[in-house]
Design an enzyme around this catalytic site. Structure first.
Site, short mmCIF file in Angstrom:
data_model
loop_
_atom_site.label_atom_id
_atom_site.label_comp_id
_atom_site.label_asym_id
_atom_site.label_seq_id
_atom_site.Cartn_x
_atom_site.Cartn_y
_atom_site.Cartn_z
N ASP A 1 83.61 38.97 20.08
CA ASP A 1 84.32 40.18 20.47
C ASP A 1 84.31 40.40 21.98
O ASP A 1 83.62 39.69 22.72
CB ASP A 1 83.74 41.41 19.74
N ASN B 1 74.80 50.48 11.76
CA ASN B 1 75.64 50.97 10.67
C ASN B 1 76.14 49.84 9.77
O ASN B 1 77.01 50.04 8.94
CB ASN B 1 76.83 51.77 11.23
N HIS C 1 77.60 47.03 10.91
CA HIS C 1 78.76 46.28 11.40
C HIS C 1 78.39 44.84 11.74
O HIS C 1 77.24 44.56 12.08
CB HIS C 1 79.47 47.00 12.57
N GLU D 1 83.69 47.69 12.06
CA GLU D 1 83.00 48.92 11.71
C GLU D 1 83.16 49.23 10.22
O GLU D 1 84.05 48.68 9.55
CB GLU D 1 83.58 50.07 12.55
P1 PGA Z 1 72.14 44.20 19.25
O1 PGA Z 1 73.56 44.48 18.62
O2 PGA Z 1 71.89 42.74 19.15
O3 PGA Z 1 72.28 44.65 20.70
O4 PGA Z 1 71.15 45.01 18.48
C1 PGA Z 1 73.91 43.89 17.41
C2 PGA Z 1 75.26 44.38 16.96
O5 PGA Z 1 75.62 45.53 17.26
O6 PGA Z 1 75.96 43.61 16.30
#
Ligand code: PGA
Length: 233
Positions: free
Chosen positions: A66, A133, A135, A140
């Site tokens: 992304d 959450n 994702h 999302e």
């Molecule tokens: P993080 O993010 O590795 O910074 O915890 C993971 C994500 O949001 O997919």
């Protein structure tokens, strides 16, 4: 879906590194790669291994999961910047693709990104983190399991989680869930108690309200997580 429990963040990174190195040494590899805090140590381990002459990435192609909309590659908050600084500029991957969040026509950029993945032959190995959450990439809750690369409006939860990096754009381009599910092999990394709720949700009912739950349907998906992330199991 298989779960490998490891002791801590370092052993999670080492385990993922080992799998990636094995795959890279075995065959030309198309990888989907995440950003965020979770893979930071993994990237520095891979860079170290490369600098020591132990691995050659010349037959590796990478696709970022992304990118934020509206951030230029020179912006330290962009995922272009993250990937270049932590991994790409240090190693010899043959080609690296990252969605262009500055594109005039974002829909076209998404369609082009999907086509590039197809043209390269599809993703062999996708490395994923997981959001609080549930994702995966920036898909999302509520995203269709059939989705391909698309523009997403980030949820309040995600914006709050990512505010630790400063004020972030509220839109991004992300590979879709359908795109990720086509990967031949998936590894999801999780460390720390802030991931425990998301992992528990992910192992519950398979629903578009919990994007990561779709991984239960993938034929070759492994979770590498530490005890804190797995504390509800
Ligand atoms: P993080 O993010 O590795 O910074 O915890 C993971 C994500 O949001 O997919």
């Amino acid at each position: 879906m298989r779960i490998t429990e490891v002791a801590n963040y370092t052993s999670m990174s080492e385990k993922a590194e080992k799998i990636i190195l094995r795959e890279v040494r075995e065959r030309p590899l198309i990888m989907a790669l995440p950003t965020g805090s979770t893979p930071e140590m993994l990237y520095s381990m891979l860079v170290e291994e490369y600098k020591r002459g132990k691995v050659n990435f010349s037959e590796v192609v990478t696709f970022n999961l992304d990118e934020y909309v509206g951030l230029s590659p020179a912006n330290p908050n962009s995922y272009h910047y993250y990937m270049n600084e932590r991994f790409l500029k240090h190693v010899n991957v043959s080609e690296s693709y990252i969605p262009d969040g500055m594109a005039q026509d974002l829909e076209k950029e998404c369609a082009d990104y999907e086509n590039k993945i197809k043209r390269e032959g599809g993703i062999d190995l996708a490395i994923l983190g997981i959001g609080g959450n549930g994702h995966i990439a920036f898909n999302e809750p509520g995203t269709s399991f059939e989705s391909r690369t698309h523009v997403v409006k980030l949820s309040a939860d995600t914006l709050k989680e990512n505010s630790r990096f400063g004020e972030m754009p509220n839109r991004a381009i992300t590979m879709g869930i359908g795109t990720l599910m086509c990967a031949r092999k998936i590894i999801l990394l999780a460390s720390g108690k802030k991931k425990a709720r998301a992992l528990k949700m992910m192992m519950g009912a398979i629903t578009e309200e919990v994007p990561a739950s779709v991984l239960q349907k993938h034929s070759d998906c492994k979770i590498i997580a530490d005890g804190e992330a797995l504390r509800f199991f």
